[in-house]
Design a protein around this motif. Structure first.
Motif, PDB file in Angstrom:
ATOM      1  N   LYS A  15      -8.670 -21.622  52.922  1.00 12.62           N
ATOM      2  CA  LYS A  15     -10.238 -21.265  53.057  1.00 12.62           C
ATOM      3  C   LYS A  15     -10.743 -21.291  51.700  1.00 12.62           C
ATOM      4  O   LYS A  15     -12.066 -21.467  51.562  1.00 12.62           O
ATOM      5  N   ARG A  18     -11.914 -25.856  47.706  1.00  7.98           N
ATOM      6  CA  ARG A  18     -13.105 -26.440  48.040  1.00  7.98           C
ATOM      7  C   ARG A  18     -13.048 -27.746  48.569  1.00  7.98           C
ATOM      8  O   ARG A  18     -14.101 -28.163  49.218  1.00  7.98           O
ATOM      9  N   THR A  19     -11.964 -28.479  48.285  1.00  7.62           N
ATOM     10  CA  THR A  19     -11.800 -29.818  48.654  1.00  7.62           C
ATOM     11  C   THR A  19     -11.349 -29.992  50.232  1.00  7.62           C
ATOM     12  O   THR A  19     -11.230 -31.027  50.572  1.00  7.62           O
ATOM     13  N   ASN A  21     -12.103 -29.146  54.046  1.00  2.00           N
ATOM     14  CA  ASN A  21     -13.019 -28.863  54.978  1.00  2.00           C
ATOM     15  C   ASN A  21     -12.901 -27.689  56.001  1.00  2.00           C
ATOM     16  O   ASN A  21     -11.761 -27.977  56.691  1.00  2.00           O
ATOM     17  N   GLU A  23     -13.644 -26.709  58.686  1.00  2.00           N
ATOM     18  CA  GLU A  23     -13.436 -27.127  60.095  1.00  2.00           C
ATOM     19  C   GLU A  23     -12.004 -27.351  60.340  1.00  2.00           C
ATOM     20  O   GLU A  23     -11.900 -27.376  61.615  1.00  2.00           O
ATOM     21  N   LYS A  24     -11.547 -27.927  59.587  1.00  2.00           N
ATOM     22  CA  LYS A  24     -10.086 -28.696  59.696  1.00  2.00           C
ATOM     23  C   LYS A  24      -8.844 -27.558  59.808  1.00  2.00           C
ATOM     24  O   LYS A  24      -7.839 -27.846  60.313  1.00  2.00           O
ATOM     25  N   GLU A  39      -6.478 -33.576  54.477  1.00  2.00           N
ATOM     26  CA  GLU A  39      -7.060 -34.425  53.582  1.00  2.00           C
ATOM     27  C   GLU A  39      -7.239 -33.686  52.108  1.00  2.00           C
ATOM     28  O   GLU A  39      -8.200 -33.792  51.414  1.00  2.00           O
ATOM     29  N   THR A  40      -6.161 -33.159  51.898  1.00  3.73           N
ATOM     30  CA  THR A  40      -5.926 -32.315  50.642  1.00  3.73           C
ATOM     31  C   THR A  40      -5.411 -33.210  49.533  1.00  3.73           C
ATOM     32  O   THR A  40      -4.340 -33.989  49.781  1.00  3.73           O
TER      33      THR A  40
END
Length: 86
Positions: A15, A18-19, A21, A23-24, A39-40
């Motif tokens: 959490k 910053r990169t 989302n 919601e994921k 998508e890290t």
């Protein structure tokens, strides 16, 4: 500390990244893949590992980081292994 507590701690760490989302981060399981599902950026994985060291009071060896897979279960297994080494 059980596996779910570690996963919950990892979600707390994610959490703050910053990169990723936010919601994921809903419904993360051990099979969630940091790179494919969240998508890290691969460069962010080192940062996440460093935050995990602080949060779980462990210290990873360089080899641990080099061999780390991209699924949540990989870092959970690593945290448990390192804690057992102490």
């Amino acid at each position: 500390m059980n596996r779910q507590e570690i996963i919950d701690g990892i979600v707390e760490i994610l959490k703050t990244v910053r990169t990723i989302n936010p919601e994921k981060l809903v419904g993360i399981t051990e099979e969630t893949d940091f790179i494919k599902d969240l998508e890290t950026p691969s460069t962010e994985m080192i940062n996440i590992a460093a935050k995990a060291e602080q949060k779980f009071d462990v210290e990873f060896d360089d080899d641990d980081i080099d061999d780390l897979g991209s699924k949540v279960k990989d870092i959970v297994d690593l945290i448990i292994r390192v804690k057992e080494r102490k």
